[in-house]
Enzyme design. Structure first.
Site, PDB file in Angstrom:
ATOM      1  N   HIS A 156       5.697  -5.112  -7.733  1.00  0.00           N
ATOM      2  CA  HIS A 156       4.892  -6.324  -7.520  1.00  0.00           C
ATOM      3  C   HIS A 156       4.989  -7.245  -8.740  1.00  0.00           C
ATOM      4  O   HIS A 156       5.084  -8.475  -8.598  1.00  0.00           O
ATOM      5  CB  HIS A 156       3.431  -5.955  -7.271  1.00  0.00           C
ATOM      6  CG  HIS A 156       3.173  -5.349  -5.925  1.00  0.00           C
ATOM      7  ND1 HIS A 156       3.611  -5.924  -4.759  1.00  0.00           N
ATOM      8  CD2 HIS A 156       2.503  -4.210  -5.557  1.00  0.00           C
ATOM      9  CE1 HIS A 156       3.230  -5.182  -3.724  1.00  0.00           C
ATOM     10  NE2 HIS A 156       2.567  -4.134  -4.183  1.00  0.00           N
ATOM     11  N   HIS A 208       6.040   1.330  -7.627  1.00  0.00           N
ATOM     12  CA  HIS A 208       5.672   0.352  -6.598  1.00  0.00           C
ATOM     13  C   HIS A 208       4.900  -0.817  -7.223  1.00  0.00           C
ATOM     14  O   HIS A 208       5.199  -1.991  -6.935  1.00  0.00           O
ATOM     15  CB  HIS A 208       4.822   1.045  -5.530  1.00  0.00           C
ATOM     16  CG  HIS A 208       4.287   0.126  -4.482  1.00  0.00           C
ATOM     17  ND1 HIS A 208       4.943  -0.096  -3.293  1.00  0.00           N
ATOM     18  CD2 HIS A 208       3.152  -0.628  -4.441  1.00  0.00           C
ATOM     19  CE1 HIS A 208       4.242  -0.951  -2.566  1.00  0.00           C
ATOM     20  NE2 HIS A 208       3.148  -1.278  -3.234  1.00  0.00           N
ATOM     21  N   GLU A 209       3.926  -0.509  -8.086  1.00  0.00           N
ATOM     22  CA  GLU A 209       3.131  -1.570  -8.711  1.00  0.00           C
ATOM     23  C   GLU A 209       3.979  -2.421  -9.650  1.00  0.00           C
ATOM     24  O   GLU A 209       3.798  -3.648  -9.721  1.00  0.00           O
ATOM     25  CB  GLU A 209       1.939  -0.967  -9.465  1.00  0.00           C
ATOM     26  CG  GLU A 209       0.969  -0.189  -8.596  1.00  0.00           C
ATOM     27  CD  GLU A 209       0.434  -0.996  -7.434  1.00  0.00           C
ATOM     28  OE1 GLU A 209       0.208  -2.208  -7.601  1.00  0.00           O
ATOM     29  OE2 GLU A 209       0.253  -0.415  -6.342  1.00  0.00           O
ATOM     30  N   GLU A 251       5.053  -5.699   0.236  1.00  0.00           N
ATOM     31  CA  GLU A 251       4.890  -4.247   0.137  1.00  0.00           C
ATOM     32  C   GLU A 251       6.226  -3.530   0.344  1.00  0.00           C
ATOM     33  O   GLU A 251       6.550  -2.572  -0.362  1.00  0.00           O
ATOM     34  CB  GLU A 251       3.860  -3.758   1.156  1.00  0.00           C
ATOM     35  CG  GLU A 251       2.433  -4.176   0.859  1.00  0.00           C
ATOM     36  CD  GLU A 251       1.965  -3.695  -0.498  1.00  0.00           C
ATOM     37  OE1 GLU A 251       2.168  -2.495  -0.814  1.00  0.00           O
ATOM     38  OE2 GLU A 251       1.407  -4.512  -1.245  1.00  0.00           O
TER      39      GLU A 251
END
Length: 426
Positions: free
Chosen positions: A286, A282-283, A362
């Protein structure tokens, strides 16, 4: 004649009354929900659900109380001209030391307002940390550390704030009608500088950052290589958040050569390796989609709008006189302080827009993690339950306050993306 005072008070009250209305809606929803929601009934016990509800209600009550006190103190500060008093006191002190110029006077005014803000905030943060958080088992902070944090953060605020304020006043007085442009350049420079010095010099004053190591590090570096993230012992860290509380988080920040991913030690201790890799996926999402840069650009649009509007009103004597000051010649800082009350509705609109984009980012980061092969949302549920996170939100409340989608929104989105991923990779 434009009555800036009435407009400012009206906007201020309208914003807070709407916030109280949203709190009421959320409180009513929590009160009426007595059973575990359908989407997570097989994942959480009734006992843990009840505790989650109690924690959510306690935080909401705290927020409502602090907002009510903020409204009352702000109205009292207008009724009893607190800001003009501080400004006049600043002049007296500046004259006593022999430097009654605008910059020195503004520095005193800034120090007074920061000091009052810090002192009045301490009882609330103390209650939150040592009573509310303690009650639900999250507080791990000692009172010594609490005091140390307050002292360091206040010194940093004043230490960085006074030079920046002095430079801003000089630029505004020098630049005339183009002040918005030159002040924006100053803020861009400060932002870029803070991105560089914050992880190296500021954060270590509060926490210890340890490079991730062992088998977990090898797995993270392998995943980073897949996505093209420049991972090394200087880019992925574990932070000792457990000395303050039991909450868990992970975040990515930085631009250019200062990119970092930080994992709370509480997170590392709670999740297994596969779940931690899902968080990292997930990071990395980003990072790959440049979300930090995009958010920074949104903030710049906000700043330019704010500064341009300020440049139109800075010399309007009515703005100053209606709040108890003499004229626009009083101070740039006084003008900015008053303008921010007037600007609050536009500020709120920009905050809502930034929240919309943040929620979108997100979802995109979750989608990216699915494409990496992390095909469930177990880590989200596990984190949410350990955090005693609220399981239901009023849609208006969530849209107004949250920069992240709710648990059910993220879970449903991941389920849809997983289904598409499996079809595509049959």
């Amino acid at each position: 004649m434009v009555n800036y005072f009435i407009i400012s008070i009206s906007f201020f009250l309208l914003e807070h009354f709407y916030s109280f209305y949203l709190n009421f809606r959320q409180s009513k929803l929590l009160k009426n929900l007595t059973k575990v929601p359908e989407y997570c009934k097989d994942r959480i016990t009734q006992e843990d659900f009840k505790k989650s509800q109690e924690y959510s209600k306690a935080k909401l009550d705290y927020k409502t109380l602090t907002s009510t006190i903020q409204v009352l103190t702000t109205l009292l500060s207008f009724y009893y001209p607190v800001y003009p008093y501080f400004w006049n006191l600043s002049l007296e002190l500046a004259e006593k030391i022999g430097y009654p110029n605008e910059i020195i006077r503004s520095c005193f005014f800034f120090a007074f307002t920061v000091g009052v803000s810090v002192i009045t905030e301490i009882p609330f943060s103390y209650y939150y940390q040592f009573i509310l958080e303690e009650k639900f088992g999250y507080n791990r902070m000692t009172r010594t550390l609490f005091i140390k944090d307050k002292i360091i953060s206040t010194l940093l605020m004043i230490g960085f704030g006074l030079p920046i304020l002095s430079l801003a006043i000089f630029i505004i007085n020098w630049s005339g009608p183009q002040l918005w442009f030159y002040c924006w350049l100053l803020l861009v420079a400060i932002t870029l500088l803070s991105i560089t010095i914050y992880p190296t010099f500021i954060q270590p004053l509060f926490n210890k950052f340890t490079p991730v190591d062992g088998e977990l590090a090898e797995s993270i570096f392998a995943l980073a290589k897949r996505v093209g993230f420049p991972a090394s012992k200087d880019t992925i860290f574990v932070v000792d958040n457990s000395k303050r509380d039991g909450h868990m988080n992970a975040y990515f920040y930085g631009l250019f050569g200062t990119k970092r991913i930080v994992l709370y030690d509480t997170l590392v201790n709670e999740l297994d390796k596969e779940e931690l890799l899902a968080v990292m996926g997930h990071e990395f999402g980003h990072y790959k989609m440049s979300h930090t840069l995009k958010q920074m650009l949104l903030v710049q649009v906000h700043l330019v709008t704010l500064l341009y509007a300020f440049s139109l009103l800075i010399n309007d004597d009515q703005l100053y006189q209606q709040f108890g000051f003499v004229s626009s010649k009083d101070s740039v800082l006084v003008g900015l302080t008053l303008f921010m009350f007037l600007y609050s509705p536009i500020d709120r609109i920009f905050s809502l827009l930034i929240n919309i984009f943040s929620r979108k980012y997100e979802f995109q980061a979750d989608d990216f993690a699915v494409e990496l092969g992390f095909l469930n949302s177990n880590h989200l549920f596990k984190l949410h339950f350990k955090e005693l996170g609220c399981l239901v939100y009023d849609p208006l409340y969530s849209a107004y306050h949250h920069s992240h989608p709710t648990l059910v929104e993220r879970s449903n989105n991941i389920d849809k993306k997983v289904a598409l991923y499996k079809l595509k990779n049959k």
